[in-house]
Enzyme design. Structure first.
Site, PDB file in Angstrom:
ATOM      1  N   GLU A 288       1.310 -12.805  10.509  1.00  0.00           N
ATOM      2  CA  GLU A 288       1.638 -14.168  10.918  1.00  0.00           C
ATOM      3  C   GLU A 288       0.379 -15.005  11.127  1.00  0.00           C
ATOM      4  O   GLU A 288       0.328 -16.186  10.731  1.00  0.00           O
ATOM      5  CB  GLU A 288       2.461 -14.146  12.218  1.00  0.00           C
ATOM      6  CG  GLU A 288       3.803 -13.450  12.077  1.00  0.00           C
ATOM      7  CD  GLU A 288       3.749 -11.975  12.451  1.00  0.00           C
ATOM      8  OE1 GLU A 288       4.725 -11.487  13.036  1.00  0.00           O
ATOM      9  OE2 GLU A 288       2.734 -11.309  12.144  1.00  0.00           O
TER      10      GLU A 288
ATOM     11  N   CYS B  50       1.776 -12.458  18.363  1.00  0.00           N
ATOM     12  CA  CYS B  50       2.026 -13.381  17.255  1.00  0.00           C
ATOM     13  C   CYS B  50       3.094 -14.410  17.623  1.00  0.00           C
ATOM     14  O   CYS B  50       3.095 -15.532  17.101  1.00  0.00           O
ATOM     15  CB  CYS B  50       2.457 -12.601  16.012  1.00  0.00           C
ATOM     16  SG  CYS B  50       1.129 -11.607  15.303  1.00  0.00           S
TER      17      CYS B  50
ATOM     18  N   GLU C 207       1.147  18.577   0.915  1.00  0.00           N
ATOM     19  CA  GLU C 207       0.832  19.062  -0.426  1.00  0.00           C
ATOM     20  C   GLU C 207       0.332  20.497  -0.262  1.00  0.00           C
ATOM     21  O   GLU C 207      -0.840  20.732  -0.011  1.00  0.00           O
ATOM     22  CB  GLU C 207      -0.239  18.170  -1.055  1.00  0.00           C
ATOM     23  CG  GLU C 207      -0.305  18.220  -2.547  1.00  0.00           C
ATOM     24  CD  GLU C 207      -1.118  17.075  -3.136  1.00  0.00           C
ATOM     25  OE1 GLU C 207      -1.761  17.305  -4.174  1.00  0.00           O
ATOM     26  OE2 GLU C 207      -1.111  15.959  -2.570  1.00  0.00           O
TER      27      GLU C 207
END
Length: 403
Positions: free
Chosen positions: A66, A101, A315
């Site tokens: 923002e 914000c 992984e």
């Protein structure tokens, strides 16, 4: 005077709300590798169909989306009077590393603020909406919420479940083998699939593997095939604390080793290299025939979430993959499938033998994508995803509190 709160798009011009929210989502996606542990957020300021300002969340401690959009608007000589602000997450209302914000938006005085879904952070959770409404700004919620969640499943999961969002990556043959019986696996998939795998590494907070993979391949587990301003942390599950101190995965520090048995002298030497050794409780006693001890996978994931890690990219080999699946720690499968048959070989995950289909763990396909000669298949636990979707909507429209 309180302005109305409405769920969903502006009924007067629904297509316009979707159109501009999709642009805000594209801005957030463009910052996919950047703001961890903050969520990826995009913001667009629009008046009479004209985009006045654009922004996306920056690195942690810097401006949120923002503020970036308001600054962009001001730099162009515009103001927000009568404008609509499209933002992909409820504007924050608390003092963290940056000011709220909501305060900046209220000062700018737009006519409307449209956001995709509520912020599940307990420090926000409807307070942003209430602050805007109390300032006389109209608020609309729920435009493209499903697409917005795709960008931040880990942030939502960490805030609502106290756990990160975990995907398990594997490269397999058509018959589900990840390697030959002798361990040879390079390369089952082609360069396009491998590059795409590095994209998923780059968007994660932590790349996780096991000591078996480290001993067999000595991998770096970093991001090399895509450009990223931030390398994820690397982590190794090593119950017996067997890892070599010069293992490639630990190079440069900024890594974790999860152990069951601690060795204070070795841990101190690794700490001097920037590697944190974390003692995790052991799981239940090994079953007969189980070769290796296991740490408590859920406790490890809770620790990672408590440290602010949103998304975990696993992984590893079949042993660790199976342990994570059995512990319920995998939310999504990321499987790269090559058009070949390996016959006898290593499986994707070591799982208990079942005698009834009722005990099968069922995933739901969400995407199939061609990558060179291979395909990438995404599959997630549907009930887990529904929980996340519900958590970003369960806000009472009057009190602004999570139901």
């Amino acid at each position: 005077m309180n302005q109305p709160y409405t769920r969903g798009m502006d009924t007067r011009n629904p297509d316009q709300d979707v159109f501009f929210m999709r642009q805000a989502l594209a801005l957030a996606e463009g910052a996919l590798y950047v703001p961890s542990p903050n969520p990826r957020v995009g913001c667009l300021i629009v008046r009479d169909g004209q985009v006045l300002g654009r922004g996306a969340t920056q690195v942690v401690g810097s401006h949120h989306a923002e503020i970036m959009a308001l600054n962009d608007m001001k730099a162009k000589g515009f103001n927000a009077l009568g404008a609509t602000v499209y933002v992909t997450l409820e504007p924050c209302s608390h003092h963290g590393r940056t000011p709220p914000c909501v305060d900046a938006l209220i000062a700018a005085q737009p006519k409307r603020v449209v956001f995709a879904h509520f912020d599940p952070n307990p420090s926000v959770a409807g307070r942003g909406m209430r602050g805007l409404r109390e300032a006389g700004i109209e608020v609309n919620v729920g435009v493209c919420a499903d697409l917005a969640l795709e960008l931040n499943p880990g942030f939502v999961s960490r805030m609502t479940r106290g756990l990160p969002y975990v995907w398990m990556k594997a490269a397999v043959s058509l018959d589900g083998r990840t390697a030959l019986n002798n361990g040879v696996s390079q390369w089952i998939t082609g360069p396009e699939a491998r590059a795409d795998g590095h994209h998923w590494r780059a968007r994660s907070c932590v790349v996780l593997t096991g000591i078996g993979t480290v001993r067999a391949d000595n991998p770096k587990m970093n991001v090399r095939h895509v450009v990223t301003p931030r390398q994820p942390k690397r982590a190794v599950i090593d119950p017996g604390f067997e890892i070599a101190e010069d293992a490639a995965v630990l190079a440069g520090g900024d890594a974790f080793v999860f152990v069951g048995d601690n060795n204070p002298d070795k841990a101190a030497r690794l700490a001097a290299l920037g590697v944190q050794v974390v003692c995790v409780p052991e799981a239940a006693a090994p079953q007969a025939g189980q070769a290796r001890r296991r740490i408590d996978m859920r406790a490890m994931m809770q620790w990672l979430a408590a440290q602010g890690h949103n998304e975990i990219h696993c992984e590893a080999g079949s042993g660790l993959n199976g342990a994570l699946l059995e512990a319920g720690c995998v939310d999504e499968l990321l499987v790269y499938m090559a058009p070949m048959l390996l016959g006898e070989g290593r499986s994707m995950a070591q799982l208990p033998v079942l005698t009834q289909l009722e005990g099968v763990k069922r995933f739901e396909f969400t995407e199939v994508k061609q990558l060179g000669t291979d395909i990438r298949v995404r599959a997630r636990l549907p009930e887990r995803w529904r929980e996340l979707m519900q958590s970003i909507h369960l806000i009472d429209s009057n009190s602004g509190k999570v139901q």
